[in-house]
Enzyme design. Sequence first.
Site, PDB file in Angstrom:
ATOM      1  CD  GLU A  79      11.340  12.216   7.443  1.00 44.36           C
ATOM      2  OE1 GLU A  79      11.634  11.155   8.003  1.00 44.36           O
ATOM      3  OE2 GLU A  79      10.409  13.091   8.496  1.00 44.36           O
ATOM      4  CD1 TRP A 101      14.431   8.595   7.111  1.00 44.20           C
ATOM      5  CD2 TRP A 101      13.880   6.941   7.208  1.00 44.20           C
ATOM      6  NE1 TRP A 101      13.035   9.051   7.645  1.00 44.20           N
ATOM      7  CE2 TRP A 101      12.979   7.388   8.231  1.00 44.20           C
ATOM      8  CE3 TRP A 101      13.773   5.548   8.072  1.00 44.20           C
ATOM      9  CZ2 TRP A 101      11.700   6.986   8.770  1.00 44.20           C
ATOM     10  CZ3 TRP A 101      12.703   4.845   8.988  1.00 44.20           C
ATOM     11  CH2 TRP A 101      12.088   5.437   9.121  1.00 44.20           C
ATOM     12  CE1 TYR A 143       5.870   6.437  10.990  1.00 45.09           C
ATOM     13  CE2 TYR A 143       8.377   6.227   9.819  1.00 45.09           C
ATOM     14  CZ  TYR A 143       7.484   6.707  10.583  1.00 45.09           C
ATOM     15  OH  TYR A 143       7.226   6.671  11.880  1.00 45.09           O
ATOM     16  CB  CYS A 204       7.581   6.720  15.296  1.00 48.13           C
ATOM     17  SG  CYS A 204       8.530   5.340  15.991  1.00 48.13           S
ATOM     18  NE  ARG A 224       5.696   1.875  16.746  1.00 45.54           N
ATOM     19  CZ  ARG A 224       7.020   2.002  17.341  1.00 45.54           C
ATOM     20  NH1 ARG A 224       7.517   1.137  18.649  1.00 45.54           N
ATOM     21  NH2 ARG A 224       8.127   1.904  16.500  1.00 45.54           N
ATOM     22  CG  ASP A 227      14.710  10.407  20.362  1.00 42.96           C
ATOM     23  OD1 ASP A 227      14.896  11.598  21.351  1.00 42.96           O
ATOM     24  OD2 ASP A 227      15.564  10.327  19.822  1.00 42.96           O
TER      25      ASP A 227
END
Length: 322
Positions: A79, A101, A143, A204, A224, A227
């Site tokens: 990734e 994803w 991203y 995130c 921010r 999980d």
Amino acid sequence: MATLESPTTLPITLPAADHPEQQYLALMRDIWENGSQRADRTGIGTRSIAGTVLRYDLGGGAMPLLTTKRVYWKTATREMLWFLTGDTNIRPLVLQGVNIWNEWPHAAYVRETGEDITLDAFIHRIAEDEAFALRWGDLGPVYGKQWVDWPTYRYRADGLYERGPGINQVAQVVDSLKTNPGSRRHIIEGWNVAELDRMALPPCHKTYQFHVAGNKLNCLLYQRSCDVALGLPFNLWSAALLTRMMADQTGLEPGELVWMGGDVHLYLNHAHLIEEQLTRQPQGHPVLEITRKPETIFDYRIEDFVVHDYAPMPPIKAPVAV
């Protein structure tokens, strides 16, 4: 219990609390026992705390790779390498067997077309049909697009704006680390306010800042939303990996990863994972070897990364909240 060899005495037995992974487990326990129960975007519900910090020493090849459950570090590495290409379509990941994803474009396809297609069938079509993937596999400017091609615009003589050259933040930071290590502007930012509504998921892990102390490269990551059960093990590995790659490219030694979370939460439907993992004790100290230094940070391959001394406990599966 962990064992540490002393050069002059018998092995010293250290309490498990001294293992760097214990701070992750302590965070998980604190959220589960003391977090505020809240409604959230997914409708599942979370227990959440506001703000926390984890610190990991990356010296000697050490990595924040969890041992209390298996973390598929090659998946996270693929990734990261995909982020660095600037691609935003899941097909290159799918063709490598990386499925992290998949849920977002599948949900968008079902919502927009009304077709009752399973996730597996959807991903099969992504892999087999390039045109279908082009239409339905894109995540928007997530991203990597922001990292290596942040959009710019310029004012034309006719009063209109046109797209200018994109900004490669990653390349700029590598260059600034080499030429101006004392700068306080070694930053990679993913939170492009103007494009958030076009992203399948706003970033995130949004802000990376690098800091040079002596000959060591530190990384501070602000996330921010986190999980903790499913996302954070990948996030810690990926941030440490990016730091190692940056250090490799700039001739610096890996220093410390400082991870800072904003809304740090556990999903209520992850109870079985949490309760099982909290019964386990960390074991071993995995290290990462980078076997080749390519010409640029964009030229690493999955084969360039080898993890030693990783003997994790079994994985614990749980659903991803979309």
